[in-house]
Write a protein that holds these residues in place. Sequence first.
Motif, PDB file in Angstrom:
ATOM      1  N   ASP A   1      19.972 -17.303  17.530  1.00 47.77           N
ATOM      2  CA  ASP A   1      21.398 -17.392  17.254  1.00 47.77           C
ATOM      3  C   ASP A   1      21.587 -17.925  15.829  1.00 47.77           C
ATOM      4  OD1 ASP A   1      24.126 -17.674  17.269  1.00 47.77           O
ATOM      5  OD2 ASP A   1      24.188 -19.217  18.833  1.00 47.77           O
ATOM      6  N   MET A   2      22.291 -17.156  14.992  1.00 44.30           N
ATOM      7  CA  MET A   2      22.502 -17.564  13.602  1.00 44.30           C
ATOM      8  C   MET A   2      23.726 -18.483  13.466  1.00 44.30           C
ATOM      9  SD  MET A   2      19.916 -16.244  12.262  1.00 44.30           S
ATOM     10  CE  MET A   2      20.245 -16.497  10.503  1.00 44.30           C
ATOM     11  N   LEU A   3      24.416 -18.719  14.578  1.00 45.69           N
ATOM     12  CA  LEU A   3      25.562 -19.643  14.628  1.00 45.69           C
ATOM     13  C   LEU A   3      26.736 -19.187  13.751  1.00 45.69           C
ATOM     14  CD1 LEU A   3      23.651 -23.064  14.558  1.00 45.69           C
ATOM     15  CD2 LEU A   3      24.474 -21.786  16.551  1.00 45.69           C
ATOM     16  N   ASN A   4      26.762 -17.901  13.447  1.00 43.98           N
ATOM     17  CA  ASN A   4      27.890 -17.351  12.682  1.00 43.98           C
ATOM     18  C   ASN A   4      28.441 -16.089  13.352  1.00 43.98           C
ATOM     19  OD1 ASN A   4      25.890 -15.521  12.233  1.00 43.98           O
ATOM     20  ND2 ASN A   4      25.906 -15.654   9.981  1.00 43.98           N
TER      21      ASN A   4
ATOM     22  N   ALA B   1      16.890 -18.942   8.331  1.00 40.30           N
ATOM     23  CA  ALA B   1      17.552 -20.115   8.894  1.00 40.30           C
ATOM     24  C   ALA B   1      18.969 -19.751   9.312  1.00 40.30           C
ATOM     25  CB  ALA B   1      17.571 -21.240   7.874  1.00 40.30           C
ATOM     26  N   ALA B   2      19.458 -20.451  10.334  1.00 47.95           N
ATOM     27  CA  ALA B   2      20.833 -20.219  10.782  1.00 47.95           C
ATOM     28  C   ALA B   2      21.808 -20.605   9.683  1.00 47.95           C
ATOM     29  CB  ALA B   2      21.110 -21.036  12.034  1.00 47.95           C
ATOM     30  N   THR B   3      22.817 -19.775   9.473  1.00 45.59           N
ATOM     31  CA  THR B   3      23.762 -19.994   8.353  1.00 45.59           C
ATOM     32  C   THR B   3      25.107 -20.540   8.798  1.00 45.59           C
ATOM     33  OG1 THR B   3      24.492 -17.697   8.554  1.00 45.59           O
ATOM     34  CG2 THR B   3      22.716 -18.153   7.000  1.00 45.59           C
ATOM     35  N   GLY B   4      25.385 -20.425  10.085  1.00 46.68           N
ATOM     36  CA  GLY B   4      26.669 -20.884  10.576  1.00 46.68           C
ATOM     37  C   GLY B   4      26.632 -22.298  11.096  1.00 46.68           C
ATOM     38  N   GLY B   5      27.726 -22.729  11.697  1.00 50.16           N
ATOM     39  CA  GLY B   5      27.817 -24.053  12.266  1.00 50.16           C
ATOM     40  C   GLY B   5      28.346 -23.992  13.670  1.00 50.16           C
TER      41      GLY B   5
END
Length: 299
Positions: free
Chosen positions: A195-198, A293-297
């Motif tokens: 999950d890239m959190l975006n 790396a995940a780019t979102g939050g």
Amino acid sequence: MEVMPGSKLLRKLRITAILFRKLAWAALPALLLLILATGCSLFESGGSSAISHKIDPEADVISSNGGGISNLDKLDNFMERGSGSQRVVHYTIEGDPVFTELRYEGGRLELSYDTTEDAFGSHEVKTYSCNELVRREEKHQLRYSLKGCEGDMGDGDLLTVSFDLGSQNTFEFVLKYGFNHGNEINTVKQSVVKDMLNGTVTEISDFSLPQADRQSIYRKLVLANYLGEKQLSTSCNLKPYESYDLTVLINSAENHYAWSECDTGRDGKVMTEAADYIIGLVEAGDSYLQLPAATGGVK
């Protein structure tokens, strides 16, 4: 009141005492027969067994025939303390419980072995004394062995836990985890989703878990008693919160578990530890480390 020697009252008292003694001796055989018929219940409490047959699923180490072992950590804690007592319940292949109560007495290990509920057992309670209980892990097996035992007990294994993956025909799993199950490790499809959190994900479509890691994961699940009944909760009062969804395919059986990070019960903690162990192994692998790396939050 003073009683004068030779008085009528004194003679009556003596006659009464003699009659009382005769009645007591006459009743003694009947009293002894009553004691024998009731198994000496006038002198002993608790019946013929000194071990309670009421099984405590939270406190007893329970070994189900082919169904795993629960509360194994209780036995480890007992050995570390070197004091108190611990009960182990084995179920036979017919489903009958056999009770073993361990306790430390005067620097030695005392154990009571109760087979009174085993249909094919000796139907008795025996007590033995041993020098120690030893925990030894071999290649694919964990053994708890009794050493220095007296009498006809002899040395031997109290408990054996096998986690040889090679003895299984099939072992696969699908683990979804994170916020809204955004991550997935799937050995059936041989894929890993991150999950890239975006709002997007990235995926490894040709993922292969090394055999050594598969064996290590299987060991962890067996020691977590993954085949036993689990009391798990998916509810959580955090926003957002992480959740877990694990499916284990072992031979022809399929076992499913779902819980959240808020599940702080005994089973929840054990399963979270096992899931985090799997995640740690996979995310430390070379193929996973090559993912961006995940780019979102988290929102």
